[in-house]
Design an enzyme around this catalytic site. Structure first.
Site, PDB file in Angstrom:
ATOM      1  N   PHE A  57       0.806  -1.218   0.000  1.00 21.18           N
ATOM      2  CA  PHE A  57       0.000   0.000   0.000  1.00 21.18           C
ATOM      3  C   PHE A  57       0.840   1.269   0.000  1.00 21.18           C
ATOM      4  O   PHE A  57       0.383   2.329  -0.442  1.00 21.18           O
ATOM      5  CB  PHE A  57      -0.972  -0.005   1.194  1.00 21.18           C
ATOM      6  CG  PHE A  57      -0.427   0.530   2.485  1.00 21.18           C
ATOM      7  CD1 PHE A  57      -0.609   1.864   2.838  1.00 21.18           C
ATOM      8  CD2 PHE A  57       0.241  -0.294   3.381  1.00 21.18           C
ATOM      9  CE1 PHE A  57      -0.137   2.362   4.039  1.00 21.18           C
ATOM     10  CE2 PHE A  57       0.715   0.186   4.583  1.00 21.18           C
ATOM     11  CZ  PHE A  57       0.531   1.526   4.925  1.00 21.18           C
ATOM     12  N   LYS A  58       2.075   1.184   0.458  1.00 20.78           N
ATOM     13  CA  LYS A  58       2.918   2.378   0.497  1.00 20.78           C
ATOM     14  C   LYS A  58       3.153   2.961  -0.902  1.00 20.78           C
ATOM     15  O   LYS A  58       3.405   4.156  -1.051  1.00 20.78           O
ATOM     16  CB  LYS A  58       4.268   2.051   1.150  1.00 20.78           C
ATOM     17  CG  LYS A  58       4.179   1.463   2.552  1.00 20.78           C
ATOM     18  CD  LYS A  58       3.586   2.431   3.546  1.00 20.78           C
ATOM     19  CE  LYS A  58       3.447   1.831   4.929  1.00 20.78           C
ATOM     20  NZ  LYS A  58       4.681   1.556   5.635  1.00 20.78           N
ATOM     21  N   ASP A  59       3.041   2.120  -1.930  1.00 17.54           N
ATOM     22  CA  ASP A  59       3.229   2.614  -3.300  1.00 17.54           C
ATOM     23  C   ASP A  59       2.236   3.718  -3.654  1.00 17.54           C
ATOM     24  O   ASP A  59       2.557   4.627  -4.420  1.00 17.54           O
ATOM     25  CB  ASP A  59       3.051   1.475  -4.312  1.00 17.54           C
ATOM     26  CG  ASP A  59       4.222   0.520  -4.354  1.00 17.54           C
ATOM     27  OD1 ASP A  59       5.367   0.978  -4.219  1.00 17.54           O
ATOM     28  OD2 ASP A  59       3.986  -0.693  -4.529  1.00 17.54           O
TER      29      ASP A  59
ATOM     30  N   LEU B 251       3.731   6.832  -2.107  1.00 19.74           N
ATOM     31  CA  LEU B 251       5.149   7.112  -2.317  1.00 19.74           C
ATOM     32  C   LEU B 251       5.544   7.241  -3.782  1.00 19.74           C
ATOM     33  O   LEU B 251       6.531   7.916  -4.100  1.00 19.74           O
ATOM     34  CB  LEU B 251       5.996   6.044  -1.624  1.00 19.74           C
ATOM     35  CG  LEU B 251       5.988   6.184  -0.097  1.00 19.74           C
ATOM     36  CD1 LEU B 251       6.667   4.997   0.563  1.00 19.74           C
ATOM     37  CD2 LEU B 251       6.668   7.475   0.322  1.00 19.74           C
TER      38      LEU B 251
ATOM     39  N   THR C  79       7.686   0.729   3.396  1.00 24.66           N
ATOM     40  CA  THR C  79       7.978   2.121   3.057  1.00 24.66           C
ATOM     41  C   THR C  79       9.295   2.241   2.300  1.00 24.66           C
ATOM     42  O   THR C  79       9.397   2.968   1.312  1.00 24.66           O
ATOM     43  CB  THR C  79       8.018   3.003   4.320  1.00 24.66           C
ATOM     44  OG1 THR C  79       6.694   3.125   4.848  1.00 24.66           O
ATOM     45  CG2 THR C  79       8.538   4.393   4.013  1.00 24.66           C
TER      46      THR C  79
END
Length: 464
Positions: free
Chosen positions: A111-113, A116, A144
């Protein structure tokens, strides 16, 4: 839109200055002076928007005219061009009461994509527009770091250093970071846990001379852009499920370690998204569950679990919630954070605990329960959960009421945590992007949990 610190000692800043500041110069976290309101009429108008167009609508409420609309549109297009589905964050219906929001379709399968990849494009844009060097410094419990590196690797004018806890992330998480052999990337594997890494990062950002000298910028969720970008998929999920004229309230169940993802939901609710319950899912590192149920926020003993991205005892974004919980009073926030620093805990009154429980429910899943749910959902629904998502399912089953509709977040692809999946006697095929990682050499430096040693590595890297 102007931004201020939760501790009240920073003059109001614009959007880009807030992005570049990261951690506020007074040690607090940056928040908008006011939260924009989204009406039901607006929600109705947004129902047919693509993910990228919805992103533009929400961000436009927060950035004023600092980024021209055409430039922002191009940043968003590039950010999500590498995702494996045009929906970016598709919704999967499991049964009448449960939907899973799949947040793992970006380049690093986590999910960090979602935030980010945009942050990487934004930093590159600011660097070119302002002709400024940007040195990104962050800590990761696994996801992350990979997403941040992927977002900025090879970009001119940017260097990135990521600290991760040595041998306390999954093998795929480690490989996604350490197989990158770009000159602008440094991986430091720290002999400690995530909280140790995060502590060093916060201390370096609090050292204003060091921060200024080396042009440090934040990629962790202490940076408000991370929070705002994650808010988009709350709206998107809600609008995908509510296709009729009536827009009922729904629950969101969110695996959480650093409180950033769930705080994005809290921000969406303050904006006007009709949320019924925000359910915090934790593992055995359950500081957030204990706070919601007892009113005591106190780091406990660190435990390694099958869901390492949530192996966190000090949740950075908790301070942002405190700010709103305390009526946007920076003096009270500062007093609470001082209490945490001096006494190692924060305790709220029984009356205040009732208010917290109106904002959140919480549940901590055990390692055993996590594995059982991976097996159960594969057997019952032919849907493979990663261990973090399994914690979310445990919280959904414990906290969602009868007749309520819940969206549980799938925060990572199960292939990233095959160590846990194999314990349930499930053999899964790896996506080719992950399979090839095992053939590549690694590039990392293993260091002690020692601030002075880490600083020496940073100084050498930034001066190259």
């Amino acid at each position: 839109m102007q931004y201020i610190s939760t501790r009240g000692q920073v003059k109001p800043k614009g959007f880009i200055d807030t992005v570049l500041m990261g951690l506020a110069d007074d040690g607090g976290l940056m928040v908008p002076v006011e939260v924009p309101a989204v009406t039901e009429d607006t929600l109705q108008k947004w129902k047919t928007l693509s993910y990228e167009k919805l992103f533009l609508e929400i961000f436009s409420l927060y950035i004023n005219d600092e980024i021209p609309q055409e430039d922002l549109r191009e940043l968003v297009r590039r950010s999500y061009s590498s995702f494996r589905t045009p929906e970016v964050t598709p919704v999967h219906q499991v049964n009448d009461s449960l939907y899973i929001l799949e947040l793992f379709h970006g380049p690093t399968f986590a999910f960090k994509d979602v935030a980010l990849q945009f942050m990487g494009e934004l930093y590159s844009y600011v660097s070119k527009k302002q002709n400024k060097i940007i040195h990104i410094l962050g800590a990761t419990s696994g996801d992350t770091g990979a997403a941040a590196i992927q977002g900025v690797r090879g970009k001119e004018g940017i260097k990135i250093c990521i600290l991760h806890p040595h041998q306390k992330v999954s093998k795929v998480q480690e490989l996604q970071m350490t197989t990158v052999d770009d000159e602008n990337v440094l991986n430091l594997s720290v002999k400690g846990n995530f909280d140790d890494c995060q502590k060093v990062i916060k201390e370096l950002f609090a050292d204003l001379d060091f921060k200024s000298k080396y042009h440090l910028r934040a990629i962790n969720s202490i940076n408000f852009v991370r929070i705002l970008a994650q808010t988009v998929y709350y709206f998107y999920a809600y609008l995908q499920i509510n296709k009729g004229e009536q827009l009922p309230k729904i629950n969101f169940c969110v695996p959480s370690g650093n409180f950033g993802n769930i705080f994005s939901g809290y921000l969406a609710k303050r904006m006007g998204l009709p949320v019924n319950k925000l359910i915090i899912a934790t593992n055995e590192n359950n500081i957030l569950e204990r706070f919601v149920k007892t009113g005591e926020y106190k780091p406990g003993d660190f435990k390694m679990t099958h869901s390492p991205s949530m192996d966190i005892q000090v949740a950075s974004n908790f301070e942002r919630y405190l700010y709103y919980f305390l009526g946007e009073d920076p003096e009270k926030v500062s007093a609470y954070m001082k209490e945490l620093q001096q006494h190692g805990k924060i305790t709220i009154s029984p009356e205040d605990l009732v208010k917290v429980q109106q904002d959140f429910a919480a549940y901590g899943a055990s390692n055993t329960q996590c594995l059982e749910l991976i097996g159960d959902y594969k057997k019952s629904y032919d849907y493979l959960l990663d261990p973090h998502t399994a914690c979310g399912i445990a919280a959904y089953e414990a906290e969602a009421g009868e007749g309520e509709v819940t969206v549980t977040f799938a925060t990572a692809h199960p292939a990233k945590f095959d160590e846990a999946v194999r314990l349930v006697d499930i053999k899964q095929p790896f996506p080719p992007q992950i399979e090839q990682l095992f053939t590549l050499p690694q590039h990392q430096k293993i260091v002690e949990y020692d601030k002075a040693e880490i600083v020496r590595e940073l100084e050498t890297f930034y001066q190259l």
